[in-house]
Design a protein around this motif. Structure first.
Motif, short mmCIF file in Angstrom:
data_model
loop_
_atom_site.label_atom_id
_atom_site.label_comp_id
_atom_site.label_asym_id
_atom_site.label_seq_id
_atom_site.Cartn_x
_atom_site.Cartn_y
_atom_site.Cartn_z
N VAL A 424 0.85 -1.20 0.00
CA VAL A 424 0.00 0.00 0.00
C VAL A 424 0.88 1.25 0.00
O VAL A 424 0.64 2.21 -0.74
CB VAL A 424 -0.96 -0.01 1.21
N SER A 425 1.93 1.24 0.81
CA SER A 425 2.87 2.36 0.86
C SER A 425 3.48 2.61 -0.52
O SER A 425 3.58 3.76 -0.98
CB SER A 425 3.97 2.07 1.88
N GLY A 426 3.85 1.53 -1.22
CA GLY A 426 4.45 1.67 -2.55
C GLY A 426 3.49 2.30 -3.55
O GLY A 426 3.86 3.20 -4.31
N TYR A 427 2.23 1.84 -3.54
CA TYR A 427 1.23 2.41 -4.46
C TYR A 427 1.02 3.90 -4.18
O TYR A 427 0.87 4.71 -5.10
CB TYR A 427 -0.10 1.68 -4.34
N ILE A 428 0.96 4.27 -2.91
CA ILE A 428 0.72 5.68 -2.56
C ILE A 428 1.89 6.54 -3.03
O ILE A 428 1.70 7.63 -3.59
CB ILE A 428 0.47 5.84 -1.05
N LYS A 429 3.11 6.06 -2.83
CA LYS A 429 4.27 6.83 -3.28
C LYS A 429 4.25 7.05 -4.79
O LYS A 429 4.60 8.12 -5.28
CB LYS A 429 5.56 6.12 -2.88
N LEU A 430 3.83 6.02 -5.52
CA LEU A 430 3.79 6.12 -6.98
C LEU A 430 2.63 7.01 -7.45
O LEU A 430 2.81 7.89 -8.29
CB LEU A 430 3.64 4.73 -7.60
N MET A 431 1.45 6.77 -6.89
CA MET A 431 0.24 7.44 -7.38
C MET A 431 -0.01 8.79 -6.71
O MET A 431 -0.66 9.66 -7.28
CB MET A 431 -0.98 6.54 -7.17
N HIS A 432 0.50 8.98 -5.50
CA HIS A 432 0.22 10.21 -4.75
C HIS A 432 1.50 10.72 -4.09
O HIS A 432 1.59 10.79 -2.86
CB HIS A 432 -0.85 9.95 -3.68
N PRO A 433 2.50 11.08 -4.90
CA PRO A 433 3.77 11.52 -4.31
C PRO A 433 3.62 12.77 -3.44
O PRO A 433 4.47 13.05 -2.60
CB PRO A 433 4.66 11.79 -5.52
N ASP A 434 2.51 13.50 -3.64
CA ASP A 434 2.27 14.69 -2.82
C ASP A 434 1.57 14.35 -1.51
O ASP A 434 1.30 15.23 -0.69
CB ASP A 434 1.42 15.71 -3.60
N GLY A 435 1.26 13.07 -1.29
CA GLY A 435 0.63 12.67 -0.03
C GLY A 435 -0.86 12.94 0.03
O GLY A 435 -1.48 12.77 1.09
N ASN A 436 -1.48 13.34 -1.09
CA ASN A 436 -2.92 13.60 -1.10
C ASN A 436 -3.66 12.40 -1.67
O ASN A 436 -3.59 12.14 -2.88
CB ASN A 436 -3.24 14.85 -1.95
N PHE A 437 -4.36 11.67 -0.81
CA PHE A 437 -5.10 10.49 -1.25
C PHE A 437 -6.35 10.36 -0.39
O PHE A 437 -6.47 11.01 0.66
CB PHE A 437 -4.24 9.22 -1.14
N THR A 438 -7.29 9.53 -0.84
CA THR A 438 -8.56 9.37 -0.13
C THR A 438 -8.65 7.98 0.49
O THR A 438 -7.83 7.09 0.20
CB THR A 438 -9.74 9.54 -1.10
N LYS A 439 -9.67 7.80 1.30
CA LYS A 439 -9.94 6.48 1.89
C LYS A 439 -10.16 5.43 0.80
O LYS A 439 -9.67 4.30 0.90
CB LYS A 439 -11.17 6.57 2.79
N GLU A 440 -10.87 5.81 -0.27
CA GLU A 440 -11.16 4.86 -1.35
C GLU A 440 -9.89 4.50 -2.12
O GLU A 440 -9.76 3.39 -2.63
CB GLU A 440 -12.24 5.39 -2.28
N ASP A 441 -8.94 5.44 -2.23
CA ASP A 441 -7.64 5.11 -2.82
C ASP A 441 -6.96 4.02 -1.99
O ASP A 441 -6.47 3.02 -2.53
CB ASP A 441 -6.73 6.34 -2.86
N VAL A 442 -6.95 4.23 -0.67
CA VAL A 442 -6.30 3.25 0.22
C VAL A 442 -7.00 1.90 0.12
O VAL A 442 -6.34 0.85 0.08
CB VAL A 442 -6.31 3.77 1.68
N ARG A 443 -8.33 1.91 0.03
CA ARG A 443 -9.08 0.65 -0.08
C ARG A 443 -8.67 -0.11 -1.37
O ARG A 443 -8.44 -1.31 -1.35
CB ARG A 443 -10.58 0.93 -0.12
N GLU A 444 -8.57 0.64 -2.47
CA GLU A 444 -8.19 0.00 -3.74
C GLU A 444 -6.81 -0.66 -3.63
O GLU A 444 -6.63 -1.81 -4.03
CB GLU A 444 -8.16 1.06 -4.85
N TYR A 445 -5.84 0.07 -3.07
CA TYR A 445 -4.48 -0.46 -2.97
C TYR A 445 -4.43 -1.61 -1.95
O TYR A 445 -3.70 -2.58 -2.15
CB TYR A 445 -3.50 0.65 -2.58
N LEU A 446 -5.23 -1.50 -0.89
CA LEU A 446 -5.26 -2.54 0.14
C LEU A 446 -5.77 -3.86 -0.44
O LEU A 446 -5.22 -4.93 -0.17
CB LEU A 446 -6.15 -2.08 1.30
#
Length: 683
Positions: A424-446
């Motif tokens: 999940v951390s890897g996906y967020i770094k790639l898709m949201h390098p600015d640290g702006n993401f939503t709960k649904e983003d986290v759910r998708e990566y999870l």
């Protein structure tokens, strides 16, 4: 004529100087076996523009540099002659270094120039120590000194200067600041185009895009253990060979203790301390040359460190480990006959301790085989800039973000939790390098992370048995307290009944009309309302009456079945009856309808692969199932793991084939309470 789409214009506006038109690389690369990051290093400085004239000039400049300084292997004698005639010369080549302990000197080897034992200073080796670990691509100044070979140096070729082909300094603030200019879909397309893919071409589903993106996780997450097994021609090693100077490809069977971990003679730390990623190509043939590398690799994959006698204590590294290899059979065949690690080499394919350390199993059999139209002609980040971005993301972590929104289910042990969080951390770094993401983003990566780790665990269960039984991976939404289970596409295979805990309201059954068997899926959907019943998916009046009778039984006895808070008068219930296999659905589905309605009202998951036989009369009596053995066999063949059956069928159990009973549990029930107790998944 250059045709730009909206995404090209956005990229040029936000990242001019850092992007390159990806088809230029292919145009230049014709005939030159030069890595993409080398070409783009040269292209990005002069071709990051939509001005055709400047692109043409830049291309000519790059071609001139390549023609004069890049060494093709077949030109090695010519280039050696040029160095001799001119006295010194600048070349682009891959340089590696080895230590000659007998003379206590380092020798430089230039791959394409075929120069062996070039003279190189200790200072230069210390500055660019990756030359000792597989080598680096660089712009190299070489001098020719005919007299040096008469002395102890033994060669006329002397390395004067090295400029590695990567950015000399880097600041990732630009990519962080500009991320907000792109929506999520655009950003994913930017990342994939930066890898050379064309995400808008045929075959690129949302699923394929995320699988391709996953190959980048080892570049942004330290100590990430990743495996991809699949057919040939799907680009498994492309990322690690072409896209970054921070990864090294090790051919099958070449993994030695000295190369990977620590050199016994010099004490120099091996590849795990030198690279961001180590990719074992063709891991299906052989991975390690030394057998004693296996226990060291297990230690390293577990903790990022290892101990070696004589190496002066514990040694740490940050390199991610990637195993790539081919599966030559259809995945259904592999699963039917063995397990999904079986194509790996014998040294590890049944070693559960080694395999359990793998964080992410990418299903390579789902990948498309690339054709020319799958490669982009649009703009993407130049590879040198992109690889530096990926490297810079390793410094941040988002392993704790899951806990803000979700709780991991009880089947995820510590060795499962860590891979899921790192993914999940890897996906967020790639898709949201600015640290702006939503709960649904986290759910998708999870959900993807849990699938990829569960794939590892399911294979371990096949190899190691009950030690790895807990594979029903789930997560709980902290806001709604609903539990969601994550399955594997391939585990369904030809099975129509899903081999995961069933969502509330879903149950399977079988009906028979003479000799014709039908596999039926029942789904109850509960919404706020006033006690209405809707039936869909079926036109047969007797079957509809069967459903209504079950509903009326619950209504008439709801004081003993439901509590006040869950009274039917608060809900509208829709029953969807689906024919999955066979001719016409007939009656005898009441017990399945009952358990579907009650589990939906109470939001309780049912057991994995659950089916229910039998019927409830209006008075609540359990009616036996006809064609009992045939129905059990059919349900089992289609994936049922548990079939709850009426007690009145007990004497027919001997008619069920032993092979079926070996695959499917068959508990009995004599009333509605026993039915629920045996069907509900216990927390």
């Amino acid at each position: 004529m250059i045709t730009l789409d909206d995404l090209d214009n956005k990229l040029l506006e936000s990242f001019r100087g850092y992007v390159v038109k990806k088809d230029l690389v292919r145009l230049v690369k014709v005939g030159a076996n030069v890595p993409v990051f080398v070409l783009e290093y040269l292209l990005a400085n002069s071709c990051s523009t939509d001005n055709e004239e400047k692109i043409r000039e830049g291309m000519n400049n790059v071609k001139k540099i390549l023609s004069e300084h890049y060494v093709n292997p077949e030109e090695s004698d010519l280039i050696q002659s040029k160095i001799r005639e001119k006295g010194s010369y600048k070349i682009i080549d891959k340089i590696s270094v080895k230590l000659d302990t007998s003379k206590d000197v380092y020798w430089a080897n230039l791959q394409n120039s075929n120069i062996k034992n070039g003279v190189i200073s200790d200072e230069m080796v210390s500055t660019h120590d990756k030359m000792l670990m597989g080598g680096i691509w660089a712009i190299i100044d070489i001098e020719y000194d005919a007299f040096s070979k008469d002395g102890n140096k033994g060669t006329p070729f002397i390395i004067q200067d090295i400029k590695p082909i990567q950015l000399s300094s880097f600041d990732n603030s630009k990519i962080i600041q500009k991320r907000k200019e792109f929506d999520k879909k655009e950003w994913l397309n930017v990342l994939l185009r930066s890898c050379g893919y064309e995400p808008e071409s045929e075959g690129f589903t949302d699923r394929i895009k995320m699988l391709l993106l996953s190959r980048l996780i080892p570049m942004v997450e330290s100590n990430f253990n990743f495996i991809e097994l699949g057919p040939r021609s799907t680009g498994k090693s492309f990322v690690f060979k072409e896209l970054t100077p921070y990864a090294v490809l090790i051919s099958g069977g070449q993994g030695t203790v000295a190369k990977l971990f620590v050199h016994g003679g010099t004490g120099r730390v091996g590849a795990v301390g030198q690279w961001d990623a180590i990719c074992f190509d063709e891991a299906t043939d052989k991975i390690f040359k030394d057998q004693d590398a296996v226990p060291l690799m297990k230690d390293y994959m577990e903790s990022g460190s290892f101990s070696r006698a004589g190496a002066g204590g514990e040694i740490t590294g940050v390199a991610s480990i990637i195993l790539n290899g081919n599966i030559n059979q259809p995945v259904e065949t592999v699963l039917r006959t063995s397990h999904l690690f079986s194509p790996l080499s014998d040294e590890v394919n049944n070693d559960t301790a080694f395999l359990d350390r793998i964080h992410f199993y990418l299903p390579g059999w789902e990948m498309i085989k690339f054709s020319p139209n799958n490669f982009t002609s649009n703009f993407g980040f130049s590879t040198d800039y992109f690889s530096e971005c990926l490297k810079s993301f390793r410094k941040t972590t988002y392993t704790d973000v899951i806990e803000e929104y979700f709780t991991l289910g009880s089947h995820l042990k510590q060795r499962d939790t860590k891979p899921v969080k790192k993914t999940v951390s890897g996906y967020i770094k790639l898709m949201h390098p600015d640290g702006n993401f939503t709960k649904e983003d986290v759910r998708e990566y999870l959900e993807i992370a849990m699938e990829m780790r569960r794939r590892v665990k399911e294979q371990l269960k096949r190899i190691g048995g009950m030690e790895f039984w807990d594979t029903n991976f789930s997560y709980i939404d902290k806001e709604t307290q609903e539990e969601h289970y994550v399955g594997l596409p391939e585990e369904k295979g030809s099975h129509l009944i899903e081999n995961n805990p069933l969502p509330p309201g879903v149950c399977y059954t079988a009906t028979s009309d003479g000799e014709s068997l039908v596999l039926v899926r029942i789904e109850a959907v509960v919404t706020s309302g006033s006690g209405k019943l809707n039936i869909s998916g079926i036109s047969s009046t007797p079957v509809k009456e069967n459903v209504k009778n079950t509903f009326q039984y619950i209504k008439a006895n709801e004081k003993s079945i439901l509590n006040e808070q869950h009274s039917l008068k608060n809900f509208d219930i829709t029953i969807q009856v689906s024919n999955l296999l066979g001719a016409n659905i007939s009656t005898g589905i009441g017990s399945a309808v009952y358990i579907a309605i009650i589990s939906a009202i109470y939001k309780k998951n049912l057991k994995p692969g659950l089916a229910v036989l039998g019927n409830l009369s209006v008075g609540g009596a359990v009616e036996r199932a006809n064609n009992f053995a045939d129905k059990i066999t059919m349900l089992s063949e289609n994936g049922a793991k548990t079939v709850i059956v009426p007690m009145d069928n007990l004497n027919e159990l001997t008619n069920v084939p032993a092979a079926v009973l070996g695959e499917t549990d068959v508990p009995f029930y004599s009333n509605n309470q026993m039915l629920m107790q045996k069907g509900i998944l216990m927390e």
